[in-house]
Design a protein around this motif. Structure first.
Motif, PDB file in Angstrom:
ATOM      1  N   ILE A 120      28.392  36.058  46.451  1.00  0.00           N
ATOM      2  CA  ILE A 120      28.966  37.337  46.882  1.00  0.00           C
ATOM      3  C   ILE A 120      29.477  38.118  45.676  1.00  0.00           C
ATOM      4  O   ILE A 120      29.242  39.326  45.550  1.00  0.00           O
ATOM      5  N   GLU A 121      30.165  37.433  44.776  1.00  0.00           N
ATOM      6  CA  GLU A 121      30.702  38.103  43.582  1.00  0.00           C
ATOM      7  C   GLU A 121      29.571  38.697  42.747  1.00  0.00           C
ATOM      8  O   GLU A 121      29.663  39.837  42.284  1.00  0.00           O
ATOM      9  N   GLN A 122      28.499  37.938  42.558  1.00  0.00           N
ATOM     10  CA  GLN A 122      27.373  38.426  41.764  1.00  0.00           C
ATOM     11  C   GLN A 122      26.689  39.597  42.453  1.00  0.00           C
ATOM     12  O   GLN A 122      26.310  40.576  41.810  1.00  0.00           O
ATOM     13  N   LYS A 123      26.529  39.508  43.767  1.00  0.00           N
ATOM     14  CA  LYS A 123      25.873  40.589  44.510  1.00  0.00           C
ATOM     15  C   LYS A 123      26.659  41.892  44.384  1.00  0.00           C
ATOM     16  O   LYS A 123      26.070  42.966  44.228  1.00  0.00           O
ATOM     17  N   GLN A 124      27.970  41.814  44.410  1.00  0.00           N
ATOM     18  CA  GLN A 124      28.792  43.011  44.239  1.00  0.00           C
ATOM     19  C   GLN A 124      28.584  43.631  42.857  1.00  0.00           C
ATOM     20  O   GLN A 124      28.476  44.857  42.731  1.00  0.00           O
ATOM     21  N   LEU A 125      28.499  42.791  41.839  1.00  0.00           N
ATOM     22  CA  LEU A 125      28.237  43.288  40.483  1.00  0.00           C
ATOM     23  C   LEU A 125      26.855  43.945  40.411  1.00  0.00           C
ATOM     24  O   LEU A 125      26.699  45.006  39.793  1.00  0.00           O
ATOM     25  N   ASP A 126      25.865  43.321  41.049  1.00  0.00           N
ATOM     26  CA  ASP A 126      24.505  43.874  41.069  1.00  0.00           C
ATOM     27  C   ASP A 126      24.483  45.240  41.754  1.00  0.00           C
ATOM     28  O   ASP A 126      23.852  46.184  41.266  1.00  0.00           O
ATOM     29  N   GLU A 130      23.474  48.829  40.123  1.00  0.00           N
ATOM     30  CA  GLU A 130      22.405  49.662  40.692  1.00  0.00           C
ATOM     31  C   GLU A 130      22.847  51.110  40.875  1.00  0.00           C
ATOM     32  O   GLU A 130      22.029  52.027  40.827  1.00  0.00           O
ATOM     33  N   HIS A 131      24.129  51.298  41.081  1.00  0.00           N
ATOM     34  CA  HIS A 131      24.662  52.638  41.344  1.00  0.00           C
ATOM     35  C   HIS A 131      25.414  53.201  40.139  1.00  0.00           C
ATOM     36  O   HIS A 131      26.158  54.181  40.286  1.00  0.00           O
ATOM     37  N   ASP A 132      25.211  52.594  38.963  1.00  0.00           N
ATOM     38  CA  ASP A 132      25.931  53.023  37.747  1.00  0.00           C
ATOM     39  C   ASP A 132      27.418  53.167  38.007  1.00  0.00           C
ATOM     40  O   ASP A 132      28.060  54.138  37.626  1.00  0.00           O
ATOM     41  N   PHE A 133      27.965  52.184  38.667  1.00  0.00           N
ATOM     42  CA  PHE A 133      29.365  52.178  39.068  1.00  0.00           C
ATOM     43  C   PHE A 133      30.092  51.082  38.302  1.00  0.00           C
ATOM     44  O   PHE A 133      29.631  49.943  38.256  1.00  0.00           O
ATOM     45  N   THR A 134      31.213  51.428  37.698  1.00  0.00           N
ATOM     46  CA  THR A 134      32.011  50.445  36.981  1.00  0.00           C
ATOM     47  C   THR A 134      32.984  49.805  37.959  1.00  0.00           C
ATOM     48  O   THR A 134      33.954  50.437  38.392  1.00  0.00           O
TER      49      THR A 134
END
Length: 155
Positions: A120-126, A130-134
Motif C-alpha cells: 500500500i505504501e509503495q502504491k501511494q508513492l507510485d 504518476e501525477h507529479d505530486f510530492t
C-alpha cells in the motif's frame, strides 16, 4: 511538527516543557501525568477516556477535563500526538512515537486495529509520482466490522 518516533520519555518530557514555554503555558504535574499516560499506553484515547484513566490511577490529582482537552490540542499542534476523527463522536488520540501505520476502525464497537503494509505504501508513492505530486504524508482509515462484532452477529 516534531519527529518523536521511538523517543525516550525523558527526551519527550523536555520537548513538551519547551513547547509549553513557547506557548506561554506553565509546566504542571497534571500535564506531565497526561503525557506519561499517553507514553505508557498504546491505546487510542478520547479526551474523556484519558481523563477517566488518569483519575483512576491518580484519584487525588486535581485535574479538569478542560486541561485534558487543551493539552491534547497543544500536543496535536506540536505533532506529539495524532488523532483519528469520529465525526460527531469526537476524536481519539495516540502518541505519535510509533513508526507510520494505518488504522482499521470498527463501526460497531469503535475498536481500532493498527496495520502496516509495504505494498500500500509503495502504491501511494507510485500514484503520487504518476501525477507529479510530492507526497508528504497520508492518513488511511479503513472502516468496517471487527471479527468480535461479526461473531456477535453485527453486520
Amino acid at each position: 511538527m516534531s519527529n518523536i518516533v521511538n523517543i525516550e520519555y525523558n527526551n519527550l518530557l523536555e520537548l513538551f516543557k519547551e513547547i509549553l514555554r513557547q506557548n506561554g503555558l506553565k509546566y504542571t504535574k497534571q500535564r506531565e501525568i497526561l503525557l506519561k499516560c499517553l507514553y505508557n499506553n498504546n491505546d487510542h484515547f478520547t479526551p474523556e477516556n484519558l481523563y477517566l484513566h488518569i483519575k483512576s490511577i491518580y484519584p487525588e490529582l486535581n485535574l479538569g477535563i478542560a486541561t485534558v482537552y487543551r493539552t491534547l490540542n497543544l500536543l496535536e499542534d506540536a505533532g506529539i500526538v495524532t488523532s483519528l476523527s469520529f465525526g460527531a463522536q469526537g476524536k481519539k488520540y495516540e502518541l505519535a512515537n510509533k513508526p507510520h501505520h494505518d488504522h482499521m476502525i470498527c463501526k460497531i464497537c469503535g475498536g481500532i486495529t493498527e496495520f502496516q503494509n509495504a505494498l500500500i505504501e509503495q502504491k501511494q508513492l507510485d500514484i503520487a509520482k504518476e501525477h507529479d505530486f510530492t507526497l508528504t504524508g497520508h492518513l488511511m482509515q479503513l472502516y468496517g466490522i471487527c471479527v468480535e462484532c461479526s461473531k456477535k452477529g453485527n453486520k
